[in-house]
Motif scaffolding. Sequence first.
Motif, PDB file in Angstrom:
ATOM      1  N   GLN A  88       0.816  -1.210   0.000  1.00  0.00           N
ATOM      2  CA  GLN A  88       0.000   0.000   0.000  1.00  0.00           C
ATOM      3  C   GLN A  88       0.855   1.268   0.000  1.00  0.00           C
ATOM      4  O   GLN A  88       0.436   2.302  -0.526  1.00  0.00           O
ATOM      5  CB  GLN A  88      -0.894  -0.020   1.252  1.00  0.00           C
ATOM      6  CG  GLN A  88      -1.709   1.227   1.488  1.00  0.00           C
ATOM      7  CD  GLN A  88      -3.003   1.240   0.706  1.00  0.00           C
ATOM      8  OE1 GLN A  88      -3.483   0.209   0.287  1.00  0.00           O
ATOM      9  NE2 GLN A  88      -3.577   2.417   0.520  1.00  0.00           N
ATOM     10  N   LEU A 114      -3.842  -0.413   4.808  1.00  0.00           N
ATOM     11  CA  LEU A 114      -5.203  -0.906   4.589  1.00  0.00           C
ATOM     12  C   LEU A 114      -5.655  -0.571   3.171  1.00  0.00           C
ATOM     13  O   LEU A 114      -5.837   0.602   2.845  1.00  0.00           O
ATOM     14  CB  LEU A 114      -6.162  -0.281   5.605  1.00  0.00           C
ATOM     15  CG  LEU A 114      -5.858  -0.542   7.083  1.00  0.00           C
ATOM     16  CD1 LEU A 114      -6.929   0.120   7.952  1.00  0.00           C
ATOM     17  CD2 LEU A 114      -5.775  -2.032   7.377  1.00  0.00           C
ATOM     18  N   LEU A 116      -8.208   0.078   1.345  1.00  0.00           N
ATOM     19  CA  LEU A 116      -9.638   0.351   1.476  1.00  0.00           C
ATOM     20  C   LEU A 116     -10.344   0.481   0.134  1.00  0.00           C
ATOM     21  O   LEU A 116     -11.545   0.209   0.037  1.00  0.00           O
ATOM     22  CB  LEU A 116      -9.847   1.631   2.299  1.00  0.00           C
ATOM     23  CG  LEU A 116      -9.331   1.565   3.743  1.00  0.00           C
ATOM     24  CD1 LEU A 116      -9.529   2.910   4.436  1.00  0.00           C
ATOM     25  CD2 LEU A 116     -10.047   0.459   4.519  1.00  0.00           C
ATOM     26  N   ASP A 117      -9.615   0.899  -0.909  1.00  0.00           N
ATOM     27  CA  ASP A 117     -10.249   1.106  -2.209  1.00  0.00           C
ATOM     28  C   ASP A 117      -9.715   0.153  -3.286  1.00  0.00           C
ATOM     29  O   ASP A 117      -9.802   0.456  -4.479  1.00  0.00           O
ATOM     30  CB  ASP A 117     -10.060   2.560  -2.649  1.00  0.00           C
ATOM     31  CG  ASP A 117     -10.794   3.531  -1.738  1.00  0.00           C
ATOM     32  OD1 ASP A 117     -11.995   3.310  -1.506  1.00  0.00           O
ATOM     33  OD2 ASP A 117     -10.159   4.485  -1.246  1.00  0.00           O
ATOM     34  N   PRO A 130      -6.780  -8.807   1.336  1.00  0.00           N
ATOM     35  CA  PRO A 130      -5.873  -8.011   2.151  1.00  0.00           C
ATOM     36  C   PRO A 130      -4.942  -8.894   2.977  1.00  0.00           C
ATOM     37  O   PRO A 130      -5.271 -10.046   3.302  1.00  0.00           O
ATOM     38  CB  PRO A 130      -6.835  -7.254   3.068  1.00  0.00           C
ATOM     39  CG  PRO A 130      -7.948  -8.242   3.304  1.00  0.00           C
ATOM     40  CD  PRO A 130      -8.074  -9.051   2.025  1.00  0.00           C
ATOM     41  N   LEU A 140     -12.523  -3.236   9.247  1.00  0.00           N
ATOM     42  CA  LEU A 140     -12.528  -1.938   8.571  1.00  0.00           C
ATOM     43  C   LEU A 140     -12.529  -2.099   7.052  1.00  0.00           C
ATOM     44  O   LEU A 140     -13.248  -1.397   6.333  1.00  0.00           O
ATOM     45  CB  LEU A 140     -11.308  -1.124   9.003  1.00  0.00           C
ATOM     46  CG  LEU A 140     -11.316  -0.568  10.423  1.00  0.00           C
ATOM     47  CD1 LEU A 140      -9.952   0.025  10.768  1.00  0.00           C
ATOM     48  CD2 LEU A 140     -12.406   0.493  10.583  1.00  0.00           C
ATOM     49  N   ILE A 141     -11.708  -3.016   6.571  1.00  0.00           N
ATOM     50  CA  ILE A 141     -11.611  -3.253   5.131  1.00  0.00           C
ATOM     51  C   ILE A 141     -12.930  -3.788   4.577  1.00  0.00           C
ATOM     52  O   ILE A 141     -13.430  -3.301   3.555  1.00  0.00           O
ATOM     53  CB  ILE A 141     -10.455  -4.227   4.823  1.00  0.00           C
ATOM     54  CG1 ILE A 141      -9.113  -3.542   5.113  1.00  0.00           C
ATOM     55  CG2 ILE A 141     -10.509  -4.712   3.371  1.00  0.00           C
ATOM     56  CD1 ILE A 141      -7.935  -4.494   5.142  1.00  0.00           C
ATOM     57  N   LYS A 143     -15.910  -3.472   5.747  1.00  0.00           N
ATOM     58  CA  LYS A 143     -16.942  -2.441   5.786  1.00  0.00           C
ATOM     59  C   LYS A 143     -16.813  -1.501   4.600  1.00  0.00           C
ATOM     60  O   LYS A 143     -17.814  -1.148   3.958  1.00  0.00           O
ATOM     61  CB  LYS A 143     -16.845  -1.660   7.104  1.00  0.00           C
ATOM     62  CG  LYS A 143     -17.911  -0.588   7.268  1.00  0.00           C
ATOM     63  CD  LYS A 143     -17.783   0.124   8.614  1.00  0.00           C
ATOM     64  CE  LYS A 143     -18.858   1.187   8.758  1.00  0.00           C
ATOM     65  NZ  LYS A 143     -18.730   1.893  10.077  1.00  0.00           N
ATOM     66  N   ARG A 144     -15.578  -1.117   4.277  1.00  0.00           N
ATOM     67  CA  ARG A 144     -15.359  -0.209   3.150  1.00  0.00           C
ATOM     68  C   ARG A 144     -15.663  -0.901   1.827  1.00  0.00           C
ATOM     69  O   ARG A 144     -16.218  -0.288   0.904  1.00  0.00           O
ATOM     70  CB  ARG A 144     -13.908   0.275   3.173  1.00  0.00           C
ATOM     71  CG  ARG A 144     -13.558   1.256   2.068  1.00  0.00           C
ATOM     72  CD  ARG A 144     -14.381   2.550   2.146  1.00  0.00           C
ATOM     73  NE  ARG A 144     -13.854   3.558   1.237  1.00  0.00           N
ATOM     74  CZ  ARG A 144     -13.013   4.510   1.596  1.00  0.00           C
ATOM     75  NH1 ARG A 144     -12.603   4.602   2.862  1.00  0.00           N
ATOM     76  NH2 ARG A 144     -12.578   5.381   0.722  1.00  0.00           N
ATOM     77  N   TRP A 145     -15.287  -2.170   1.707  1.00  0.00           N
ATOM     78  CA  TRP A 145     -15.507  -2.884   0.446  1.00  0.00           C
ATOM     79  C   TRP A 145     -16.982  -3.114   0.153  1.00  0.00           C
ATOM     80  O   TRP A 145     -17.356  -3.374  -0.997  1.00  0.00           O
ATOM     81  CB  TRP A 145     -14.749  -4.209   0.455  1.00  0.00           C
ATOM     82  CG  TRP A 145     -13.258  -4.029   0.285  1.00  0.00           C
ATOM     83  CD1 TRP A 145     -12.551  -2.876   0.419  1.00  0.00           C
ATOM     84  CD2 TRP A 145     -12.302  -5.041  -0.034  1.00  0.00           C
ATOM     85  NE1 TRP A 145     -11.209  -3.102   0.210  1.00  0.00           N
ATOM     86  CE2 TRP A 145     -11.029  -4.414  -0.068  1.00  0.00           C
ATOM     87  CE3 TRP A 145     -12.390  -6.405  -0.282  1.00  0.00           C
ATOM     88  CZ2 TRP A 145      -9.866  -5.122  -0.354  1.00  0.00           C
ATOM     89  CZ3 TRP A 145     -11.236  -7.119  -0.556  1.00  0.00           C
ATOM     90  CH2 TRP A 145      -9.979  -6.473  -0.597  1.00  0.00           C
ATOM     91  N   LYS A 147     -19.055  -0.928   0.031  1.00  0.00           N
ATOM     92  CA  LYS A 147     -19.377   0.194  -0.852  1.00  0.00           C
ATOM     93  C   LYS A 147     -19.256  -0.222  -2.318  1.00  0.00           C
ATOM     94  O   LYS A 147     -19.967   0.298  -3.197  1.00  0.00           O
ATOM     95  CB  LYS A 147     -18.437   1.358  -0.533  1.00  0.00           C
ATOM     96  CG  LYS A 147     -18.418   2.494  -1.525  1.00  0.00           C
ATOM     97  CD  LYS A 147     -17.351   3.519  -1.141  1.00  0.00           C
ATOM     98  CE  LYS A 147     -17.169   4.563  -2.219  1.00  0.00           C
ATOM     99  NZ  LYS A 147     -16.094   5.533  -1.880  1.00  0.00           N
TER     100      LYS A 147
END
Length: 340
Positions: A88, A114, A116-117, A130, A140-141, A143-145, A147
């Motif tokens: 990253q 992380l 995240l995108d 990840p 956290l990852i 939750k973002r994915w 999206k």
Amino acid sequence: MSIRIKNKFIDIPLVQGAMAIGMSSPDLVGGVARRGGIGTLSMVNPGYREKDFLKNTFEANKRAYLKDLKFAREKSQGRGIILTNLMQVVERFEDYLDFLNTTDVDGIVVGAGLPLDLPKHISTEKIIGPIVSSERALRLIMKRWNKYNRRPDLVILEGPKAGGHLGFKREDLGINILDELEKILKISDGIPVFVGGGFGRPEKVKEALNRGASGVQIGTGFLFTKESGLPMSAKEEILNRVKSSKMKNLILESPVGLLARGMETKLVKKMATENIPPNRCLSCIRTCKRKDTKYCISEALINAVRGNLESGLFFVGTDVEKIEKIRSLDEYIDWLLEEE
């Protein structure tokens, strides 16, 4: 034994951890895949041998990577899975992701931060996952994915005994990573989870599987096979020095901004008391404080893959202390998976 990862399958519960620069040779990566496991190329400066590497780093890396991927594909004979690891923290991280998405690699895993995108840059046809050090990071990852209407196709949980960059503070280095595995399994919802860091022996593979892991990630054990990118002379010398207590495995400070685990070479001893300026800065790491860094990580890793034990940085995990001999890749895998 067959493990499904997205629309592909592996036959052995082994992930070969990516080792930069050049240590994850295409011969090693393709060989692990040929045996039905997951071979992992590193996207960290694979172009170090290209003539224009210093002047045209990004293009040299892409060119060399495509050569390595082609070789690994041919070596795999269509078996297993071939992934690529991208950190990253590298400069042009998103550009590298966009490039990898155009190749025929099976998927991408991301650590040292992380991702995240990640789904934004990688098509739904490819595997994504990840590399994490905790249940909190994975939560956290995921939750973002959501999206992107994606979830990890696999998860690699890496503990503090692993070689290379670590996602831990000093006060957390004593944790039992299998306890963290139990937490991750509760939220993974069927996603294959591989655990790494000190699992390069048959009894450790069995222990991980018994605790619910889909398999293990191994770096150091594969580094000391004949097929890895580390020159044979360096493999033999490191093992000899470890056995005679002349070289230690220890925690290092990395210009990346993370703790790392590696061998106590002359370079490591020197940088404990002084800064070693780079011969030429490649601007390879976003988080590197170039004016204050103690050493250039790219130069040190390139020296390592060339077998220079004096000025090289050798990222190696605690398993190095238990390696008895250098084996061929097939011999090592057979030993890992031996029946009781």
